[in-house]
Each structure stands twice: as C-alpha cells, then as structure tokens.
Design a protein around this motif. Structure first.
Motif, mmCIF file in Angstrom:
data_model
loop_
_atom_site.group_PDB
_atom_site.id
_atom_site.type_symbol
_atom_site.label_atom_id
_atom_site.label_comp_id
_atom_site.label_asym_id
_atom_site.label_seq_id
_atom_site.Cartn_x
_atom_site.Cartn_y
_atom_site.Cartn_z
ATOM 1 N N LEU A 50 0.813 -1.220 0.000
ATOM 2 C CA LEU A 50 0.000 0.000 0.000
ATOM 3 C C LEU A 50 0.846 1.270 0.000
ATOM 4 O O LEU A 50 0.309 2.377 0.005
ATOM 5 N N GLY A 51 2.170 1.115 0.020
ATOM 6 C CA GLY A 51 3.056 2.276 -0.007
ATOM 7 C C GLY A 51 3.148 3.000 1.318
ATOM 8 O O GLY A 51 3.326 4.218 1.356
ATOM 9 N N LEU A 52 3.058 2.254 2.410
ATOM 10 C CA LEU A 52 3.091 2.843 3.751
ATOM 11 C C LEU A 52 4.317 2.362 4.514
ATOM 12 O O LEU A 52 4.879 1.305 4.206
ATOM 13 N N TRP A 82 -5.714 9.943 9.138
ATOM 14 C CA TRP A 82 -4.505 9.213 9.527
ATOM 15 C C TRP A 82 -3.398 9.436 8.491
ATOM 16 O O TRP A 82 -2.266 9.776 8.841
ATOM 17 N N GLU A 83 -3.732 9.273 7.216
ATOM 18 C CA GLU A 83 -2.718 9.486 6.179
ATOM 19 C C GLU A 83 -2.349 10.959 6.055
ATOM 20 O O GLU A 83 -1.201 11.288 5.756
ATOM 21 N N THR A 198 8.133 11.222 -4.283
ATOM 22 C CA THR A 198 8.203 10.991 -2.839
ATOM 23 C C THR A 198 7.151 9.987 -2.394
ATOM 24 O O THR A 198 6.014 10.018 -2.859
ATOM 25 N N THR A 199 7.539 9.122 -1.484
ATOM 26 C CA THR A 199 6.599 8.191 -0.881
ATOM 27 C C THR A 199 6.972 7.952 0.563
ATOM 28 O O THR A 199 8.127 8.149 0.956
ATOM 29 N N TYR A 230 12.070 8.145 -0.326
ATOM 30 C CA TYR A 230 11.190 7.141 0.253
ATOM 31 C C TYR A 230 11.380 7.100 1.764
ATOM 32 O O TYR A 230 12.265 7.765 2.302
ATOM 33 N N ASN A 231 10.519 6.363 2.448
ATOM 34 C CA ASN A 231 10.537 6.305 3.918
ATOM 35 C C ASN A 231 10.440 7.712 4.508
ATOM 36 O O ASN A 231 11.049 8.013 5.537
ATOM 37 N N PHE A 232 9.653 8.569 3.857
ATOM 38 C CA PHE A 232 9.710 10.003 4.147
ATOM 39 C C PHE A 232 9.230 10.363 5.552
ATOM 40 O O PHE A 232 9.786 11.238 6.196
#
Length: 261
Positions: A50-52, A82-83, A198-199, A230-232
């Motif tokens: 889910l890209g989280l 939440w997101e 960015t993710t 990533y892992n932003f």
C-alpha cells in the motif's frame, strides 16, 4: 485498527506497549499471542504494498491473503485523517534538514525473493499506491522542499554560493508543466533538472511519471535526474535514476486520454 495505532505512536516517537496491544487483541478476537504476532507481520506486508511505512518490530510475512490488504485499504478510506497526519509529519523538520544521504537505486540483485516482491507489487497495482502518493499534494510538496534545500546545501558545501543562490523550485514558482520540479546545478556548474518522486513507503513503492516528464527526460537526458525519496515520514532516504528510465524501471501505461472526434 490496532496496527495503525501502534504505527502512529512509533512514527511520532511516543512509547507504546506491543504486549498490551496483543493481549487486548487476544480478548477481542480469541486468537493466541503467536497467531496475532504472525497476523501483524502479515499487515506489515500489506502496508508495503500500500506504499506505507511499517512497524519495525513486525517484519513482513508475505503469505497474507489479499483480503487483509482490502481491510487495511478500507480502514484508510474511513480514516483519511490518519494518512494526512502521516504525510504532514515531516514538514516542520524540513527547515532544519540539510543534505540527504543518496544511496544506490534498487535493482534485481538486491530484490527480495521474487514471490514476495510479486505479492507486494500485486497489492500496489490493485490499490494504486502510486496514484495515492501522486494525488497527495502535501506529501509531494514536502518532498520537493526537502530536495530543494538539499541541493542548496550541497552547492554551499562545495563552495558554490553563487550557484546555490540560483537554484529554483520551478514547480512552486512557475507551476507544473516544465517536466521537472527543481532547477539546480552540479558543483562544476552543469544544469541539474530534478523531478522529485516521494513516498512514505519502501524504496520499491511504484510511482507515477507523466508523458511530459518522460519526454523532457529523453530530450535533456544529460541534465535530467529523477530524485526518488522514500521512507519520508520516518527518516527520508533517497536515490537517483538517470535516463533512459526504462533501463531501471518498468514503465506501464495506466490511463488513456479520451477525446471527441
């Protein structure tokens, strides 16, 4: 969902008790401690798709049913706040942020086992992880600002204050459409045209790229760079890709333009 409550605490640096959460879940659903631990590891696998970000203590177990990803996706749809909080978490820290550590791009050599990777990619495609990141303007804006400041810092560290003052945040100043977000320079004075993606997920989370961005990448391939963040939300990491992009990633058409004849 208990998993997202614990993840929120972890990302915010708040203490939380996994054992207490597990015990509460045992009472709610009547499953054993080990069974719940295993299921939470399955949720981590779904979150990758889910890209989280994921909870550090629950390493992904990829033999999860798609229904688990569906349940997580439904929960996220019911709790958009939440997101939103997740995407905005790193924004106040950007002012103090300096250079990013730019690592090596992922390849097939450092990929997880093929079945695990395919499971994650199947979730990402079904629930459009790339599209969700692309539509989140707060996440995109924060990522671009982080890279903008990184570029200025790199030039200053190399004694190029003259060039640092000329770095432009093009998408912010001129709007989208240039085919890149930031106009920077190498310390030697060569142009660096940077498109930022960015993710909050891991390095293999898919991302969207427009036809215009691909065209500019091909036209200006000596100057164009894709800067992947990533892992932003936790601790931003990065790598760069250079054209031709299809040498590094699979480019898949995901939409069509409909026009009247």
């Amino acid at each position: 969902m208990a998993y997202f409550a614990m993840l929120s605490d972890e990302l915010s640096g708040r203490p939380y008790n996994k054992a207490a959460q597990n015990k509460a879940l045992q009472q709610q659903i009547g499953r054993s401690r080990g069974s719940i631990e295993f299921k939470l590891c399955n949720v981590s696998a779904a979150c990758l798709g889910l890209g989280l970000p994921i909870i550090k203590g629950y390493l992904p177990r990829f033999n999860a049913q798609m229904s688990l990803a569906e349940a997580a996706s439904r929960w996220l749809a019911r709790h958009p706040e939440w997101e939103a909080a997740l995407h905005g978490k790193a924004v106040p820290q950007i002012v103090e942020a300096a250079m990013l550590q730019v690592g090596v791009a992922p390849t097939l050599r450092n990929a997880p086992p093929s079945e695990d990777l395919e499971h994650t990619q199947r979730i990402a495609r079904r629930f459009d992880a790339a599209g969700r990141d692309e539509r989140n303007r707060a996440l995109g804006h924060a990522g671009e600002e982080r890279v903008f400041r990184h570029e200025i810092h790199v030039l200053r560290q190399n004694g190029r204050e003259d060039l640092a003052g000329r770095v432009r945040w093009v998408s912010q100043e001129d709007g989208d459409g240039a085919g890149y977000d930031i106009a920077s320079f190498t310390p030697q004075g060569r142009e660096r045209l940077i498109e930022v993606k960015t993710t909050n997920g891991w390095e293999r989370t898919p991302f969207h790229i427009s036809r215009n961005e691909l065209e500019i990448a091909n036209e200006r391939r000596d100057d164009w760079h894709l800067f992947r963040l990533y892992n932003f939300a936790r601790a931003p990491k990065a790598f760069e890709l250079r054209p031709p992009l299809d040498a590094h990633v699979s480019l898949t058409a995901t939409s069509f333009r409909a026009s009247f004849q």
